[in-house]
Design a protein around this motif. Structure first.
Motif, PDB file in Angstrom:
ATOM      1  N   GLN A 219       0.808  -1.206   0.000  1.00 48.34           N
ATOM      2  CA  GLN A 219       0.000   0.000   0.000  1.00 48.34           C
ATOM      3  C   GLN A 219       0.852   1.271   0.000  1.00 48.34           C
ATOM      4  N   ARG A 220       1.988   1.217   0.656  1.00 49.12           N
ATOM      5  CA  ARG A 220       2.895   2.369   0.614  1.00 49.12           C
ATOM      6  C   ARG A 220       3.383   2.625  -0.810  1.00 49.12           C
ATOM      7  N   ALA A 221       3.607   1.562  -1.565  1.00 54.54           N
ATOM      8  CA  ALA A 221       4.135   1.708  -2.927  1.00 54.54           C
ATOM      9  C   ALA A 221       3.068   2.165  -3.907  1.00 54.54           C
ATOM     10  N   VAL A 222       1.888   1.542  -3.874  1.00 56.08           N
ATOM     11  CA  VAL A 222       0.877   1.831  -4.903  1.00 56.08           C
ATOM     12  C   VAL A 222      -0.190   2.794  -4.416  1.00 56.08           C
ATOM     13  N   GLY A 223      -0.222   3.090  -3.102  1.00 55.42           N
ATOM     14  CA  GLY A 223      -1.243   3.984  -2.557  1.00 55.42           C
ATOM     15  C   GLY A 223      -2.502   3.223  -2.181  1.00 55.42           C
ATOM     16  N   THR A 224      -3.288   3.807  -1.312  1.00 57.45           N
ATOM     17  CA  THR A 224      -4.509   3.143  -0.836  1.00 57.45           C
ATOM     18  C   THR A 224      -5.784   3.711  -1.441  1.00 57.45           C
ATOM     19  N   GLN A 225      -5.679   4.749  -2.231  1.00 53.68           N
ATOM     20  CA  GLN A 225      -6.891   5.341  -2.783  1.00 53.68           C
ATOM     21  C   GLN A 225      -7.676   4.329  -3.605  1.00 53.68           C
ATOM     22  N   GLY A 226      -6.951   3.518  -4.389  1.00 56.83           N
ATOM     23  CA  GLY A 226      -7.623   2.552  -5.246  1.00 56.83           C
ATOM     24  C   GLY A 226      -8.455   1.557  -4.465  1.00 56.83           C
ATOM     25  N   ILE A 227      -7.876   0.979  -3.410  1.00 60.45           N
ATOM     26  CA  ILE A 227      -8.616  -0.042  -2.671  1.00 60.45           C
ATOM     27  C   ILE A 227      -9.742   0.575  -1.852  1.00 60.45           C
ATOM     28  N   VAL A 228      -9.552   1.790  -1.352  1.00 58.71           N
ATOM     29  CA  VAL A 228     -10.606   2.470  -0.600  1.00 58.71           C
ATOM     30  C   VAL A 228     -11.788   2.794  -1.504  1.00 58.71           C
ATOM     31  N   GLU A 229     -11.518   3.113  -2.759  1.00 59.73           N
ATOM     32  CA  GLU A 229     -12.583   3.458  -3.707  1.00 59.73           C
ATOM     33  C   GLU A 229     -13.221   2.234  -4.347  1.00 59.73           C
ATOM     34  N   TRP A 230     -12.680   1.052  -4.113  1.00 57.39           N
ATOM     35  CA  TRP A 230     -13.219  -0.161  -4.715  1.00 57.39           C
ATOM     36  C   TRP A 230     -14.583  -0.501  -4.116  1.00 57.39           C
ATOM     37  N   PRO A 231     -15.657  -0.566  -4.919  1.00 59.72           N
ATOM     38  CA  PRO A 231     -16.990  -0.852  -4.379  1.00 59.72           C
ATOM     39  C   PRO A 231     -17.060  -2.186  -3.639  1.00 59.72           C
ATOM     40  N   GLY A 232     -16.264  -3.157  -4.050  1.00 61.12           N
ATOM     41  CA  GLY A 232     -16.316  -4.462  -3.411  1.00 61.12           C
ATOM     42  C   GLY A 232     -15.838  -4.455  -1.978  1.00 61.12           C
ATOM     43  N   LEU A 233     -15.127  -3.410  -1.567  1.00 64.75           N
ATOM     44  CA  LEU A 233     -14.631  -3.337  -0.193  1.00 64.75           C
ATOM     45  C   LEU A 233     -15.776  -3.335   0.805  1.00 64.75           C
ATOM     46  N   GLN A 234     -16.870  -2.675   0.435  1.00 60.46           N
ATOM     47  CA  GLN A 234     -18.003  -2.575   1.344  1.00 60.46           C
ATOM     48  C   GLN A 234     -18.797  -3.879   1.432  1.00 60.46           C
TER      49      GLN A 234
END
Length: 359
Positions: free
Chosen positions: A269-284
């Protein structure tokens, strides 16, 4: 003992054939039907479920790789059921004919005993896996140039496109499952995908968690780290993105390597950032967990990513970085598929009259 599948005969050059047969044969214990057809030449490696030998196919008169899957648990190997054996064999068979996937020659199952071993025979693809090859290059002080990385990724993504087009998820895209043939007298290095032991149908309607976990942690896509059972072929392109990063880094070690899974995930997550996974609809949709809150509590939700700093433009062009960052997008819905990646400008061979031709 029964041979389930056979392939056309294919004889290597006479000089190479004689050279291979002069190597002292290792001592291995195979069932008679396997031992009568295949002469072991040298051990290529071993994994959790069995070992792999280079061998001479006396019937087909060609070099092959014989992968033995252990039918019983012992001090070295985990038992491999016939179901897993059949799954790997069928996955390989469905991808036959593509130059970037190892070619299935035959399958054998030891029916003489209830816990008998199974054997997958493939055309011999080369002496090293990609991990060994990268470490060798590192030790020799020969880092990969961008053009070499592009050629390797073109082959691997093309193979992955065929795998996915055949309705198969590989689920274990790691350097150990890429065979490298670099002994080609100045010609290009050839890369072939192998290791379909945890593959499964892409159209599987549901996953109950009973299947082997996809990929070791340094190559595991973020959605699988977070417990998702609802994933697609982009878990494979994530693994290929990890491989691309490792080729560029050139050390031969996992790009996201760490001693604990939690540290691997944080490093990722430090390398690629967390914005992508936080914005992923499947996370919810993941049950009973507020994962966004957990990420915020650990501080991970604020990571912006540093991939470009690790691979600056003098190391990787803008077109190349578009592919790397697209394969390593933490949001699986935005992550590049193999087909989409191959259509990026980085892979365009040439243009004519304003028209670009892509693989």
């Amino acid at each position: 003992m029964a041979a389930i599948l056979a392939e056309e005969k294919e004889e290597p050059p006479e000089v190479a054939m004689k050279k291979e047969l002069t190597v002292p044969a290792p001592c291995v214990t195979w069932p008679s039907a396997v031992a009568e057809r295949y002469e072991p030449l040298e051990k290529l490696g071993e994994g959790m479920f069995g070992d792999v030998y280079k061998a001479w196919d006396r019937v087909g008169r060609r070099l092959v790789a014989v992968k033995r899957l252990s039918g019983r648990t012992d001090e070295r190997f985990v038992e491999t059921s016939l179901r897993y054996f059949a799954r790997e064999a069928m996955s390989l068979a469905s991808c036959r004919g593509h130059p970037s996937v190892v070619k299935l020659v035959a399958t054998h199952a030891d029916s003489a005993r209830s816990d008998g071993d199974c054997f997958l025979v493939t055309k011999y693809a080369g002496p090293l896996n990609l991990r060994q090859y990268t470490r060798l290059r590192s030790a020799e002080g020969r880092p990969f140039q961008e053009a070499e990385v592009r050629d390797a990724m073109r082959q691997l993504l093309s193979g992955a496109r065929r795998v996915h087009g055949a309705g198969v998820l590989h689920r274990d895209m790691v350097p150990e499952n890429v065979i490298v043939d670099g002994r080609r007298d100045g010609k290009k290095v050839v890369y072939r995908i192998c290791g379909f032991g945890v593959s499964e149908p892409a159209a599987r309607p549901s996953r109950d968690g009973s299947a082997p976990l996809a990929s070791p942690s340094p190559y595991r896509a973020p959605e699988i780290f977070l417990g998702s059972q609802d994933y697609d072929d982009r878990v494979d392109t994530w693994g290929l993105g990890c491989i691309m990063a490792e080729l560029l880094a050139g050390s031969g070690e996992p790009f996201f390597g760490a001693d604990l899974d939690a540290k691997v995930f944080e490093k990722m997550q430090r390398a690629v950032g967390t914005q992508g996974i936080v914005e992923w609809p499947g996370l919810q949709k993941l049950a009973n967990r507020d994962l966004v809150a957990e990420l915020r509590e650990t501080g991970c939700a604020t990571y912006t990513g540093c991939l470009r700093e690790v691979f600056p433009e003098e190391m990787l062009s803008e077109a190349g970085f578009e592919v790397l960052s697209g394969l390593l997008d933490a949001n699986p819905e935005r992550r590049l598929t193999a087909k989409a990646a191959l259509r990026k400008p980085w892979f365009r061979r040439f243009s004519f009259g304003g028209c670009c031709f892509v693989p």
